[in-house]
Write a protein that holds these residues in place. Structure first.
Motif, PDB file in Angstrom:
ATOM      1  N   VAL A   1       0.881  -1.164   0.000  1.00  0.00           N
ATOM      2  CA  VAL A   1       0.000   0.000   0.000  1.00  0.00           C
ATOM      3  C   VAL A   1       0.918   1.214   0.000  1.00  0.00           C
ATOM      4  O   VAL A   1       1.689   1.408   0.937  1.00  0.00           O
ATOM      5  CB  VAL A   1      -0.922   0.009   1.236  1.00  0.00           C
ATOM      6  CG1 VAL A   1      -1.802   1.254   1.231  1.00  0.00           C
ATOM      7  CG2 VAL A   1      -1.762  -1.258   1.297  1.00  0.00           C
ATOM      8  N   GLU A   2       0.834   2.001  -1.064  1.00  0.00           N
ATOM      9  CA  GLU A   2       1.693   3.167  -1.221  1.00  0.00           C
ATOM     10  C   GLU A   2       0.865   4.440  -1.202  1.00  0.00           C
ATOM     11  O   GLU A   2      -0.045   4.602  -2.011  1.00  0.00           O
ATOM     12  CB  GLU A   2       2.454   3.082  -2.546  1.00  0.00           C
ATOM     13  CG  GLU A   2       3.306   4.296  -2.828  1.00  0.00           C
ATOM     14  CD  GLU A   2       3.981   4.230  -4.180  1.00  0.00           C
ATOM     15  OE1 GLU A   2       3.833   5.194  -4.959  1.00  0.00           O
ATOM     16  OE2 GLU A   2       4.661   3.218  -4.464  1.00  0.00           O
ATOM     17  N   LEU A   3       1.184   5.329  -0.273  1.00  0.00           N
ATOM     18  CA  LEU A   3       0.638   6.684  -0.298  1.00  0.00           C
ATOM     19  C   LEU A   3       1.486   7.426  -1.318  1.00  0.00           C
ATOM     20  O   LEU A   3       2.625   7.763  -1.053  1.00  0.00           O
ATOM     21  CB  LEU A   3       0.725   7.330   1.083  1.00  0.00           C
ATOM     22  CG  LEU A   3       0.325   8.800   1.182  1.00  0.00           C
ATOM     23  CD1 LEU A   3      -1.104   9.020   0.708  1.00  0.00           C
ATOM     24  CD2 LEU A   3       0.506   9.298   2.605  1.00  0.00           C
ATOM     25  N   ASN A   4       0.934   7.637  -2.510  1.00  0.00           N
ATOM     26  CA  ASN A   4       1.721   8.167  -3.615  1.00  0.00           C
ATOM     27  C   ASN A   4       1.825   9.677  -3.601  1.00  0.00           C
ATOM     28  O   ASN A   4       2.905  10.221  -3.776  1.00  0.00           O
ATOM     29  CB  ASN A   4       1.145   7.671  -4.939  1.00  0.00           C
ATOM     30  CG  ASN A   4       1.990   8.067  -6.107  1.00  0.00           C
ATOM     31  OD1 ASN A   4       1.784   9.111  -6.694  1.00  0.00           O
ATOM     32  ND2 ASN A   4       2.971   7.224  -6.423  1.00  0.00           N
TER      33      ASN A   4
ATOM     34  N   ALA B   1      -5.991  12.074  -1.223  1.00  0.00           N
ATOM     35  CA  ALA B   1      -4.843  11.173  -1.122  1.00  0.00           C
ATOM     36  C   ALA B   1      -4.924  10.136  -2.231  1.00  0.00           C
ATOM     37  O   ALA B   1      -5.972   9.526  -2.449  1.00  0.00           O
ATOM     38  CB  ALA B   1      -4.832  10.481   0.237  1.00  0.00           C
TER      39      ALA B   1
ATOM     40  N   PHE C   1      -3.574   6.601  -3.479  1.00  0.00           N
ATOM     41  CA  PHE C   1      -2.957   5.368  -3.001  1.00  0.00           C
ATOM     42  C   PHE C   1      -2.771   4.405  -4.170  1.00  0.00           C
ATOM     43  O   PHE C   1      -3.656   4.275  -5.012  1.00  0.00           O
ATOM     44  CB  PHE C   1      -3.839   4.679  -1.945  1.00  0.00           C
ATOM     45  CG  PHE C   1      -3.783   5.300  -0.586  1.00  0.00           C
ATOM     46  CD1 PHE C   1      -2.906   4.815   0.376  1.00  0.00           C
ATOM     47  CD2 PHE C   1      -4.619   6.350  -0.246  1.00  0.00           C
ATOM     48  CE1 PHE C   1      -2.871   5.382   1.646  1.00  0.00           C
ATOM     49  CE2 PHE C   1      -4.589   6.919   1.020  1.00  0.00           C
ATOM     50  CZ  PHE C   1      -3.707   6.432   1.966  1.00  0.00           C
TER      51      PHE C   1
ATOM     52  N   PHE D   1      -2.118   0.323  -4.803  1.00  0.00           N
ATOM     53  CA  PHE D   1      -2.156  -0.992  -4.178  1.00  0.00           C
ATOM     54  C   PHE D   1      -1.505  -1.969  -5.145  1.00  0.00           C
ATOM     55  O   PHE D   1      -2.025  -2.195  -6.240  1.00  0.00           O
ATOM     56  CB  PHE D   1      -3.606  -1.407  -3.870  1.00  0.00           C
ATOM     57  CG  PHE D   1      -4.259  -0.548  -2.848  1.00  0.00           C
ATOM     58  CD1 PHE D   1      -4.277  -0.930  -1.519  1.00  0.00           C
ATOM     59  CD2 PHE D   1      -4.846   0.656  -3.198  1.00  0.00           C
ATOM     60  CE1 PHE D   1      -4.878  -0.121  -0.554  1.00  0.00           C
ATOM     61  CE2 PHE D   1      -5.453   1.469  -2.248  1.00  0.00           C
ATOM     62  CZ  PHE D   1      -5.465   1.079  -0.929  1.00  0.00           C
TER      63      PHE D   1
ATOM     64  N   ALA E   1     -10.949  -0.218  -0.400  1.00  0.00           N
ATOM     65  CA  ALA E   1     -10.086  -0.238  -1.571  1.00  0.00           C
ATOM     66  C   ALA E   1     -10.418  -1.377  -2.536  1.00  0.00           C
ATOM     67  O   ALA E   1      -9.780  -1.507  -3.565  1.00  0.00           O
ATOM     68  CB  ALA E   1      -8.627  -0.351  -1.128  1.00  0.00           C
TER      69      ALA E   1
ATOM     70  N   LEU F   1       3.957  -1.058   3.741  1.00  0.00           N
ATOM     71  CA  LEU F   1       3.558   0.339   3.571  1.00  0.00           C
ATOM     72  C   LEU F   1       4.720   1.172   3.037  1.00  0.00           C
ATOM     73  O   LEU F   1       5.854   1.007   3.470  1.00  0.00           O
ATOM     74  CB  LEU F   1       3.091   0.917   4.910  1.00  0.00           C
ATOM     75  CG  LEU F   1       1.930   0.196   5.586  1.00  0.00           C
ATOM     76  CD1 LEU F   1       1.616   0.832   6.923  1.00  0.00           C
ATOM     77  CD2 LEU F   1       0.701   0.173   4.700  1.00  0.00           C
TER      78      LEU F   1
ATOM     79  N   SER G   1       5.471   5.398   1.519  1.00  0.00           N
ATOM     80  CA  SER G   1       4.948   6.743   1.279  1.00  0.00           C
ATOM     81  C   SER G   1       5.915   7.539   0.416  1.00  0.00           C
ATOM     82  O   SER G   1       7.103   7.603   0.701  1.00  0.00           O
ATOM     83  CB  SER G   1       4.714   7.493   2.583  1.00  0.00           C
ATOM     84  OG  SER G   1       4.236   8.801   2.297  1.00  0.00           O
TER      85      SER G   1
ATOM     86  N   LEU H   1       3.460   6.904   6.114  1.00  0.00           N
ATOM     87  CA  LEU H   1       2.400   5.901   6.202  1.00  0.00           C
ATOM     88  C   LEU H   1       2.992   4.755   7.001  1.00  0.00           C
ATOM     89  O   LEU H   1       3.967   4.136   6.580  1.00  0.00           O
ATOM     90  CB  LEU H   1       1.978   5.445   4.803  1.00  0.00           C
ATOM     91  CG  LEU H   1       0.891   4.384   4.708  1.00  0.00           C
ATOM     92  CD1 LEU H   1      -0.419   4.880   5.316  1.00  0.00           C
ATOM     93  CD2 LEU H   1       0.681   3.973   3.247  1.00  0.00           C
TER      94      LEU H   1
END
Length: 140
Positions: free
Chosen positions: A29-32, A44, A46, A48, A80, A130, A132, A138
């Motif tokens: 899971v990447e907070l891009n 936000a 994200f 996946f 998601a 995780l 970010s 994140l």
């Protein structure tokens, strides 16, 4: 000299092996990125990355949003699903009433639903990695 070169090559392979395989079999899971949303909120983005070998028909997370002082501002529940197997999926989520610059950290508080297709709900917390790329961290 050849033995020393072989030793360094062997060490390189040993060091590269675990980091390369750490992502295999996991769901990243990447907070891009963040961007301002209409009003006073933050959008936000994200990503996946599903490398688990399973498609997920249910995947819901509870996130704690921490403000610039590190104080929990709110809990945000996001859905998601679906997350297809061997694919990267982009999902956008609105974080209301807080500016992007006021978010210091997002904590993955819980994974409320993690249901692989045609299977029972399972504990996915251990298989989630995780990342970010946004200004906020994140974390688990």
């Amino acid at each position: 000299m050849q033995k020393i070169a072989s030793l360094f090559i062997g060490l390189g392979i040993a060091l590269a092996g675990p980091s390369a395989s750490a992502q295999e079999g996991n769901l990243t899971v990447e907070l891009n990125k963040f961007e301002p949303a209409e009003g006073a909120g933050c959008r936000a983005f994200f990503l996946f990355r599903n490398r688990t070998g399973k498609a997920f028909e249910g995947f819901e997370m509870s996130l704690a949003i921490l403000d610039g002082n590190g104080v929990i501002d709110r809990l945000l529940n996001i859905d998601a699903a679906p997350l297809p197997v061997a694919r990267t999926t982009l999902k956008l989520f609105e974080i209301p009433e807080i500016g992007c610059g006021d978010i210091s950290e997002i904590l993955l508080h819980a994974i409320d639903t993690c249901q692989p297709q045609n299977e029972e709900n399972t504990d996915c917390f251990p298989m989630v990695d995780l990342v970010s790329r946004a200004p906020a961290d994140l974390v688990k």
